[in-house]
Design an enzyme around this catalytic site. Structure first.
Site, mmCIF file in Angstrom:
data_model
loop_
_atom_site.group_PDB
_atom_site.id
_atom_site.type_symbol
_atom_site.label_atom_id
_atom_site.label_comp_id
_atom_site.label_asym_id
_atom_site.label_seq_id
_atom_site.Cartn_x
_atom_site.Cartn_y
_atom_site.Cartn_z
ATOM 1 N N ARG A 22 0.792 -1.210 0.000
ATOM 2 C CA ARG A 22 0.000 0.000 0.000
ATOM 3 C C ARG A 22 0.838 1.280 0.000
ATOM 4 N NH1 ARG A 22 -3.388 -2.525 4.933
ATOM 5 N NH2 ARG A 22 -1.257 -3.043 5.453
ATOM 6 N N GLY A 23 2.032 1.195 0.601
ATOM 7 C CA GLY A 23 2.788 2.410 0.894
ATOM 8 C C GLY A 23 3.178 3.260 -0.304
ATOM 9 N N ASP A 47 7.410 3.672 -1.399
ATOM 10 C CA ASP A 47 7.621 4.804 -0.488
ATOM 11 C C ASP A 47 8.986 4.742 0.183
ATOM 12 O OD1 ASP A 47 6.869 2.557 0.934
ATOM 13 O OD2 ASP A 47 5.564 3.608 2.335
ATOM 14 N N ASP A 56 14.057 -0.244 2.974
ATOM 15 C CA ASP A 56 14.612 -0.386 4.309
ATOM 16 C C ASP A 56 15.642 -1.525 4.263
ATOM 17 O OD1 ASP A 56 14.893 -0.752 7.073
ATOM 18 O OD2 ASP A 56 12.830 -0.270 7.494
ATOM 19 N N GLY A 74 15.565 -3.903 2.152
ATOM 20 C CA GLY A 74 15.705 -4.281 0.740
ATOM 21 C C GLY A 74 15.046 -5.625 0.432
ATOM 22 N N THR A 118 11.857 -6.496 0.456
ATOM 23 C CA THR A 118 10.676 -6.351 -0.412
ATOM 24 C C THR A 118 11.125 -6.176 -1.860
ATOM 25 O OG1 THR A 118 9.431 -5.312 1.372
ATOM 26 C CG2 THR A 118 8.599 -4.951 -0.869
ATOM 27 N N LEU A 119 12.069 -5.264 -2.041
ATOM 28 C CA LEU A 119 12.537 -4.966 -3.391
ATOM 29 C C LEU A 119 13.171 -6.187 -4.053
ATOM 30 C CD1 LEU A 119 12.856 -2.871 -5.500
ATOM 31 C CD2 LEU A 119 14.895 -2.030 -4.354
ATOM 32 N N LYS A 121 16.615 4.108 3.339
ATOM 33 C CA LYS A 121 17.315 4.004 4.629
ATOM 34 C C LYS A 121 18.492 3.065 4.440
ATOM 35 C CE LYS A 121 13.872 4.250 8.353
ATOM 36 N NZ LYS A 121 13.111 3.402 9.293
ATOM 37 N N ARG A 139 -1.052 7.443 6.372
ATOM 38 C CA ARG A 139 -0.484 7.369 5.020
ATOM 39 C C ARG A 139 -0.858 8.595 4.192
ATOM 40 N NH1 ARG A 139 1.205 1.915 4.107
ATOM 41 N NH2 ARG A 139 -0.023 0.372 5.217
HETATM 42 C C1 PRP Z 1 6.911 -1.265 3.568
HETATM 43 C C2 PRP Z 1 7.305 -0.277 2.481
HETATM 44 C C3 PRP Z 1 8.190 -1.092 1.578
HETATM 45 C C4 PRP Z 1 8.830 -2.087 2.522
HETATM 46 C C5 PRP Z 1 10.242 -1.671 2.802
HETATM 47 O O1 PRP Z 1 5.825 -1.993 3.123
HETATM 48 O O2 PRP Z 1 6.181 0.240 1.812
HETATM 49 O O3 PRP Z 1 7.470 -1.775 0.575
HETATM 50 O O4 PRP Z 1 8.063 -2.094 3.724
HETATM 51 O O5 PRP Z 1 10.855 -2.513 3.723
HETATM 52 P P1 PRP Z 1 12.012 -3.523 3.359
HETATM 53 O O6 PRP Z 1 12.991 -2.812 2.482
HETATM 54 O O7 PRP Z 1 12.590 -3.835 4.721
HETATM 55 O O8 PRP Z 1 11.422 -4.731 2.726
HETATM 56 P P2 PRP Z 1 4.977 -3.017 4.039
HETATM 57 O O9 PRP Z 1 5.415 -4.408 3.740
HETATM 58 O O10 PRP Z 1 5.015 -2.573 5.473
HETATM 59 O O11 PRP Z 1 3.498 -2.888 3.472
HETATM 60 P P3 PRP Z 1 2.624 -1.552 3.251
HETATM 61 O O12 PRP Z 1 3.147 -0.923 1.985
HETATM 62 O O13 PRP Z 1 1.246 -2.088 3.119
HETATM 63 O O14 PRP Z 1 2.815 -0.654 4.445
#
Ligand code: PRP
Length: 176
Positions: free
Chosen positions: A39-40, A96, A99, A101, A103-104, A127, A161
Site C-alpha cells: 500500500r505504501g 515509499d 529499508d 531491501g 521487499t525490493l 534508509k 499514510r
Molecule cells: C513497507 C514499504 C516497503 C517495505 C520496505 O511496506 O512500503 O514496501 O516495507 O521494507 P524492506 O525494504 O525492509 O522490505 P509493508 O510491507 O510494510 O506494506 P505496506 O506498503 O502495506 O505498508
C-alpha cells in the site's frame, strides 16, 4: 506525542518534480508500465505519474512484510499480482521506502520471471543503514536515518499514510 516534521509538503513536491524531470529524460520516447507497490507506494506514485510526459500503463502489486509490527518480519509476501503482461516492456516500480531491501529483492525476482525489457526502481525514501540485501534503487527522493518515519504513504498501524508531509512522533515531556 508530538509530530516532528522531517520533510515538509513543499519539499516533497519539489523533489517529486525533480525526480519526474529525471525520469522524463530516461524514458523519453518509451512506453512504461508503472507499478506502485501497495500500500505504501501509492501516494508518492500518484504524485509522480501526473508529471510523466511519456505514455504510462499502470498496474499495482500488493506486497506485505511488516503487518502491524514496526519492524520487518523478513517474510515478504506477494498478496496481489499485476494483470498487465509486461513481457518485453519497460517497468518502473515505485515504493515509499526501501529499508532492508527484502521487499525490493523479492519483487524484482518476481517481476524478472515475467521477462520485461527492463526494470527500474524509484523510491521516495531510502534508509541505507538498514540494508540487509545487496540491492539499490535507481532513483531516490531522500536518504533518511534509521528513524520510525510516518506520512506520505508510510503508516503507523495503517494510519497517517494520507498525511502530505513526512514526520516522526516524539514523546512530549512527562509522557511515558
Ligand atoms: C513497507 C514499504 C516497503 C517495505 C520496505 O511496506 O512500503 O514496501 O516495507 O521494507 P524492506 O525494504 O525492509 O522490505 P509493508 O510491507 O510494510 O506494506 P505496506 O506498503 O502495506 O505498508
Amino acid at each position: 506525542m508530538k509530530r516532528v516534521v522531517l520533510f515538509k509538503e513543499e519539499e516533497i513536491e519539489r523533489r517529486v518534480g525533480e525526480l519526474a524531470d529525471e525520469l522524463n529524460k530516461v524514458y523519453s520516447g518509451k512506453e512504461v508500465v508503472v507499478i506502485p507497490l501497495l500500500r505504501g507506494g501509492v501516494v508518492f506514485a500518484m504524485d509522480l505519474v501526473k508529471k510523466f510526459k511519456f505514455p504510462v500503463e499502470m498496474d499495482f502489486l500488493t506486497t506485505s512484510s511488516y503487518g502491524f509490527s514496526d519492524t520487518t518480519s523478513g517474510n515478504v509476501n506477494i498478496l496481489n499480482d499485476i494483470r498487465t503482461d509486461v513481457k518485453g516492456k519497460d517497468v518502473l516500480l515505485v515504493d515509499d521506502i526501501i529499508d532492508t531491501g527484502k521487499t525490493l529483492l523479492k519483487v524484482k525476482e518476481f517481476m524478472l520471471s515475467k521477462s520485461p525489457a527492463s526494470i527500474k526502481v524509484c523510491t521516495m525514501l531510502d534508509k541505507p543503514s538498514r540494508r540487509v540485501e545487496d540491492i539499490q534503487p535507481d532513483f531516490t527522493g531522500f536518504k533518511v536515518e534509521d528513524l520510525f518515519i510516518v506520512g506520505y504513504g508510510l503508516d503507523y498501524q495503517n494510519f497517517y499514510r494520507n498525511i502530505p508531509y513526512i514526520f516522526v512522533f516524539e514523546k512530549e515531556e512527562g509522557e511515558e
